[in-house]
Design an enzyme around this catalytic site. Structure first.
Site, PDB file in Angstrom:
ATOM      1  N   VAL A  68       0.816  -1.230   0.000  1.00  0.00           N
ATOM      2  CA  VAL A  68       0.000   0.000   0.000  1.00  0.00           C
ATOM      3  C   VAL A  68       0.845   1.272   0.000  1.00  0.00           C
ATOM      4  O   VAL A  68       0.334   2.355  -0.260  1.00  0.00           O
ATOM      5  CB  VAL A  68      -0.969   0.080   1.216  1.00  0.00           C
ATOM      6  CG1 VAL A  68      -2.006  -1.003   1.174  1.00  0.00           C
ATOM      7  CG2 VAL A  68      -0.203   0.094   2.537  1.00  0.00           C
ATOM      8  N   ASN A  94      -6.470  -0.659   6.690  1.00  0.00           N
ATOM      9  CA  ASN A  94      -6.091  -1.363   7.911  1.00  0.00           C
ATOM     10  C   ASN A  94      -4.602  -1.722   7.961  1.00  0.00           C
ATOM     11  O   ASN A  94      -4.056  -1.863   9.054  1.00  0.00           O
ATOM     12  CB  ASN A  94      -6.948  -2.640   8.010  1.00  0.00           C
ATOM     13  CG  ASN A  94      -6.395  -3.635   8.993  1.00  0.00           C
ATOM     14  OD1 ASN A  94      -6.598  -3.510  10.196  1.00  0.00           O
ATOM     15  ND2 ASN A  94      -5.662  -4.630   8.488  1.00  0.00           N
ATOM     16  N   SER A 146      -5.300   4.591  15.724  1.00  0.00           N
ATOM     17  CA  SER A 146      -4.869   3.933  16.963  1.00  0.00           C
ATOM     18  C   SER A 146      -5.043   4.899  18.123  1.00  0.00           C
ATOM     19  O   SER A 146      -4.943   6.125  17.942  1.00  0.00           O
ATOM     20  CB  SER A 146      -3.392   3.550  16.887  1.00  0.00           C
ATOM     21  OG  SER A 146      -2.904   3.196  18.178  1.00  0.00           O
ATOM     22  N   TYR A 159       4.897   6.042  14.578  1.00  0.00           N
ATOM     23  CA  TYR A 159       3.576   5.396  14.552  1.00  0.00           C
ATOM     24  C   TYR A 159       2.484   6.362  15.030  1.00  0.00           C
ATOM     25  O   TYR A 159       1.427   6.492  14.404  1.00  0.00           O
ATOM     26  CB  TYR A 159       3.646   4.153  15.438  1.00  0.00           C
ATOM     27  CG  TYR A 159       2.419   3.283  15.435  1.00  0.00           C
ATOM     28  CD1 TYR A 159       2.190   2.360  14.410  1.00  0.00           C
ATOM     29  CD2 TYR A 159       1.499   3.340  16.476  1.00  0.00           C
ATOM     30  CE1 TYR A 159       1.066   1.536  14.431  1.00  0.00           C
ATOM     31  CE2 TYR A 159       0.383   2.523  16.507  1.00  0.00           C
ATOM     32  CZ  TYR A 159       0.166   1.618  15.481  1.00  0.00           C
ATOM     33  OH  TYR A 159      -0.939   0.809  15.505  1.00  0.00           O
ATOM     34  N   ALA A 160       2.745   7.057  16.135  1.00  0.00           N
ATOM     35  CA  ALA A 160       1.741   7.988  16.678  1.00  0.00           C
ATOM     36  C   ALA A 160       1.497   9.139  15.707  1.00  0.00           C
ATOM     37  O   ALA A 160       0.354   9.567  15.518  1.00  0.00           O
ATOM     38  CB  ALA A 160       2.199   8.520  18.036  1.00  0.00           C
ATOM     39  N   ALA A 161       2.579   9.632  15.070  1.00  0.00           N
ATOM     40  CA  ALA A 161       2.417  10.734  14.106  1.00  0.00           C
ATOM     41  C   ALA A 161       1.585  10.270  12.913  1.00  0.00           C
ATOM     42  O   ALA A 161       0.702  10.989  12.438  1.00  0.00           O
ATOM     43  CB  ALA A 161       3.783  11.237  13.653  1.00  0.00           C
ATOM     44  N   LYS A 163      -0.615   7.803  12.839  1.00  0.00           N
ATOM     45  CA  LYS A 163      -2.005   7.520  13.226  1.00  0.00           C
ATOM     46  C   LYS A 163      -2.771   8.816  13.535  1.00  0.00           C
ATOM     47  O   LYS A 163      -3.980   8.885  13.297  1.00  0.00           O
ATOM     48  CB  LYS A 163      -2.033   6.571  14.427  1.00  0.00           C
ATOM     49  CG  LYS A 163      -1.500   5.162  14.120  1.00  0.00           C
ATOM     50  CD  LYS A 163      -2.316   4.470  13.048  1.00  0.00           C
ATOM     51  CE  LYS A 163      -1.928   3.001  12.875  1.00  0.00           C
ATOM     52  NZ  LYS A 163      -2.720   2.347  11.821  1.00  0.00           N
ATOM     53  N   ILE A 192      -4.848  -4.544  21.132  1.00  0.00           N
ATOM     54  CA  ILE A 192      -5.632  -5.654  20.605  1.00  0.00           C
ATOM     55  C   ILE A 192      -4.722  -6.870  20.460  1.00  0.00           C
ATOM     56  O   ILE A 192      -3.545  -6.743  20.090  1.00  0.00           O
ATOM     57  CB  ILE A 192      -6.260  -5.277  19.238  1.00  0.00           C
ATOM     58  CG1 ILE A 192      -6.987  -3.917  19.310  1.00  0.00           C
ATOM     59  CG2 ILE A 192      -7.192  -6.380  18.740  1.00  0.00           C
ATOM     60  CD1 ILE A 192      -8.180  -3.842  20.246  1.00  0.00           C
TER      61      ILE A 192
HETATM   62  P1  NAP Z   1      -1.066  -7.340  11.916  1.00  0.00           P
HETATM   63  O1  NAP Z   1      -1.705  -8.619  12.335  1.00  0.00           O
HETATM   64  O2  NAP Z   1       0.408  -7.254  11.788  1.00  0.00           O
HETATM   65  O3  NAP Z   1      -1.760  -6.915  10.537  1.00  0.00           O
HETATM   66  C1  NAP Z   1      -1.247  -5.914   9.705  1.00  0.00           C
HETATM   67  C2  NAP Z   1      -1.407  -6.404   8.305  1.00  0.00           C
HETATM   68  O4  NAP Z   1      -0.966  -5.402   7.366  1.00  0.00           O
HETATM   69  C3  NAP Z   1      -0.531  -7.627   8.038  1.00  0.00           C
HETATM   70  O5  NAP Z   1      -1.268  -8.576   7.297  1.00  0.00           O
HETATM   71  C4  NAP Z   1       0.601  -7.054   7.257  1.00  0.00           C
HETATM   72  O6  NAP Z   1       1.319  -7.974   6.495  1.00  0.00           O
HETATM   73  C5  NAP Z   1      -0.115  -6.017   6.415  1.00  0.00           C
HETATM   74  N1  NAP Z   1       0.827  -5.063   5.849  1.00  0.00           N
HETATM   75  C6  NAP Z   1       1.918  -4.527   6.445  1.00  0.00           C
HETATM   76  N2  NAP Z   1       2.544  -3.700   5.609  1.00  0.00           N
HETATM   77  C7  NAP Z   1       1.824  -3.710   4.457  1.00  0.00           C
HETATM   78  C8  NAP Z   1       1.982  -3.056   3.221  1.00  0.00           C
HETATM   79  N3  NAP Z   1       3.009  -2.232   2.983  1.00  0.00           N
HETATM   80  N4  NAP Z   1       1.075  -3.284   2.247  1.00  0.00           N
HETATM   81  C9  NAP Z   1       0.042  -4.139   2.467  1.00  0.00           C
HETATM   82  N5  NAP Z   1      -0.152  -4.790   3.621  1.00  0.00           N
HETATM   83  C10 NAP Z   1       0.743  -4.581   4.610  1.00  0.00           C
HETATM   84  O7  NAP Z   1      -1.475  -6.161  12.892  1.00  0.00           O
HETATM   85  P2  NAP Z   1      -2.877  -5.743  13.495  1.00  0.00           P
HETATM   86  O8  NAP Z   1      -2.669  -5.615  14.931  1.00  0.00           O
HETATM   87  O9  NAP Z   1      -3.977  -6.572  12.972  1.00  0.00           O
HETATM   88  O10 NAP Z   1      -2.999  -4.264  12.901  1.00  0.00           O
HETATM   89  C11 NAP Z   1      -4.001  -3.868  11.962  1.00  0.00           C
HETATM   90  C12 NAP Z   1      -4.139  -2.349  12.026  1.00  0.00           C
HETATM   91  O11 NAP Z   1      -4.614  -1.998  13.325  1.00  0.00           O
HETATM   92  C13 NAP Z   1      -2.832  -1.588  11.831  1.00  0.00           C
HETATM   93  O12 NAP Z   1      -3.053  -0.418  11.087  1.00  0.00           O
HETATM   94  C14 NAP Z   1      -2.431  -1.232  13.253  1.00  0.00           C
HETATM   95  O13 NAP Z   1      -1.610  -0.100  13.292  1.00  0.00           O
HETATM   96  C15 NAP Z   1      -3.789  -0.994  13.871  1.00  0.00           C
HETATM   97  N6  NAP Z   1      -3.814  -1.086  15.323  1.00  0.00           N
HETATM   98  C16 NAP Z   1      -3.453  -2.239  15.947  1.00  0.00           C
HETATM   99  C17 NAP Z   1      -3.494  -2.295  17.352  1.00  0.00           C
HETATM  100  C18 NAP Z   1      -3.121  -3.515  18.120  1.00  0.00           C
HETATM  101  O14 NAP Z   1      -3.031  -3.434  19.355  1.00  0.00           O
HETATM  102  N7  NAP Z   1      -2.926  -4.672  17.503  1.00  0.00           N
HETATM  103  C19 NAP Z   1      -3.889  -1.167  18.056  1.00  0.00           C
HETATM  104  C20 NAP Z   1      -4.250  -0.013  17.377  1.00  0.00           C
HETATM  105  C21 NAP Z   1      -4.212   0.007  16.011  1.00  0.00           C
HETATM  106  P3  NAP Z   1       2.707  -8.553   7.155  1.00  0.00           P
HETATM  107  O15 NAP Z   1       2.284  -9.411   8.290  1.00  0.00           O
HETATM  108  O16 NAP Z   1       3.332  -9.269   6.034  1.00  0.00           O
HETATM  109  O17 NAP Z   1       3.509  -7.360   7.594  1.00  0.00           O
END
Ligand code: NAP
Length: 251
Positions: A68, A94, A146, A159-161, A163, A192
């Site tokens: 992306v 996402n 986030s 990351y914070a900037a 988000k 999460i």
């Molecule tokens: P995750 O399981 O690591 O999922 C992130 C997904 O994005 C992975 O499938 C990843 O693939 C994919 N991805 C990464 N870089 C990419 C790129 N350049 N192009 C396309 N896809 C890409 O993490 P998650 O916790 O579900 O996070 C999902 C979203 O929620 C993120 O935006 C994260 O910042 C946000 N979030 C998460 C939390 C938390 O506590 N988990 C809290 C607040 C916000 P790879 O695995 O190959 O990198």
């Protein structure tokens, strides 16, 4: 046979085979939407696993490989999705990464990598889908921000900037396309239970749990439930909003 509520809707979920993205893709597909997952090569295998869990809705999931953070990829993949499925109703931005260090130790590469995926990515995807949504006179865009975009977090300046920037992007696009019946909202999860949090030191996870009034990590399905609410036809008056799903960690 009665049709499912999201039958004939087409969703694009970036990183849609990961933790939160997987729960979103599953829920939308179970409700009848066709879901285009845009992800990195490893997400192809994860999409196959999701299909197995989906049983009857498995044929609703489609995988498109791409980063992306590269606009030409976003434009090419979105064009392919429109060609294959005829429309795009929902975009869920996402995909996200972390590269944590304090500002003193953070490299320029770490800063740029996170901004590219977490902020430029949603901008590129939004730009790529907007003409289609405008032509349809309908669309729902949900940006996964986030809690730390609102609160800041030690060691996560990049990351914070990104988000926080995503919240600004959400509000601006919401203003620009309100007249086209396109809503744009942000969801701000707390901690999460996904691979992203599993990568955190266990002491940091314990600290996060103890500071969370609900005293537990959130589940990906709890974020997906909020996204499902926001894409609903009946949510058309909700736009430019930021929804917390953080167990009370930040109010
Ligand atoms: P995750 O399981 O690591 O999922 C992130 C997904 O994005 C992975 O499938 C990843 O693939 C994919 N991805 C990464 N870089 C990419 C790129 N350049 N192009 C396309 N896809 C890409 O993490 P998650 O916790 O579900 O996070 C999902 C979203 O929620 C993120 O935006 C994260 O910042 C946000 N979030 C998460 C939390 C938390 O506590 N988990 C809290 C607040 C916000 P790879 O695995 O190959 O990198």
């Amino acid at each position: 046979m009665s049709s499912l509520p999201l039958e004939n809707r087409v969703a694009v979920v970036t990183g849609g085979a990961g933790g939160i993205g997987g729960a979103i893709s599953r829920l939308l597909a179970e409700d009848g939407a066709t879901v285009a997952i845009l992800g990195l090569p490893v997400d192809r295998d994860r999409t196959e696993k999701l299909r197995i869990h989906l049983n009857g809705s498995a044929s609703k999931l489609h995988f498109y490989e791409g980063d992306v953070g590269v606009f030409d990829n976003c434009r090419r993949i979105v064009a392919g999705i429109v060609e294959q499925h005829g429309r795009i109703d929902y975009l869920v931005n996402n995909a996200g990464i972390t590269r944590d260090h304090t500002v003193r130790k953070m490299t320029i590469e770490e800063w740029e990598a996170v901004l590219q995926v977490n902020l430029s990515g949603p901008f590129f995807m939004t730009k790529a889908v907007l003409e289609t949504m405008i032509a349809q006179d309908f669309g729902r865009i949900v940006n996964i921000s986030s809690v730390v975009g609102e609160s800041g977090n030690f060691g996560q300046a990049n990351y914070a900037a990104a988000k926080a920037g995503l919240i600004g992007l959400t509000k601006t696009v919401a203003l620009e396309v309100a007249k086209n019946h396109i809503t744009v909202n942000a969801v701000a999860p707390g901690f999460i239970d996904t691979e992203m949090t599993k990568a955190m030191p266990s002491a940091a996870i314990e600290a996060a749990i103890s500071q969370t009034p609900k005293r537990r990590l959130g589940q990906p399905e709890e974020v997906a439930h909020l996204v499902r609410f926001l894409v609903d036809d009946r949510s058309g008056y909700i736009t430019g909003a930021v929804y917390n799903v953080n167990g009370g960690w930040y109010m």
